[in-house]
Design a protein around this motif. Structure first.
Motif: not given
Length: 100
Positions: A42-69
């Motif tokens: 929403n803010k298009e900015d990095v979250v500095m807090e360090k998460p305890d668990n990995f949730d793929q939807s909370h991270y940039l990935n190549v799909g984000c870029v491809i789908n945006s294009l």
């Protein structure tokens, strides 16, 4: 073309002495890989807090870029990249401003 000089995101592994997030350590206990920090789409900015668990939807990935294009060029959504859980990756609206 894409205008250069824009950085989106940040690494979780900035120094060799840094305490990494628990999410990073779950996926890379030997500290062999660079892993991004979570990203607030929403803010298009990095979250500095360090998460305890990995949730793929909370991270940039190549799909984000491809789908945006794909979105910029009005590609049918049936072609969009998906996460492992089947959800479409989030879009980066700011890419519209850097695509010429």
């Amino acid at each position: 073309g894409i205008r250069g000089g824009t950085v989106v995101g940040a690494s979780d592994f900035q120094t060799s002495t840094e305490e990494l997030s628990k999410a990073h350590m779950q996926l890379d206990a030997k500290k062999l890989s660079i892993m991004a920090r979570p990203f607030d789409f929403n803010k298009e900015d990095v979250v500095m807090e360090k998460p305890d668990n990995f949730d793929q939807s909370h991270y940039l990935n190549v799909g984000c870029v491809i789908n945006s294009l794909f979105d910029i060029f009005s590609v049918d959504k049936s072609f969009y990249r998906r996460l492992g859980n089947g959800a479409v990756t989030q879009l980066l609206p700011s890419l519209k401003s850097i695509v010429k």
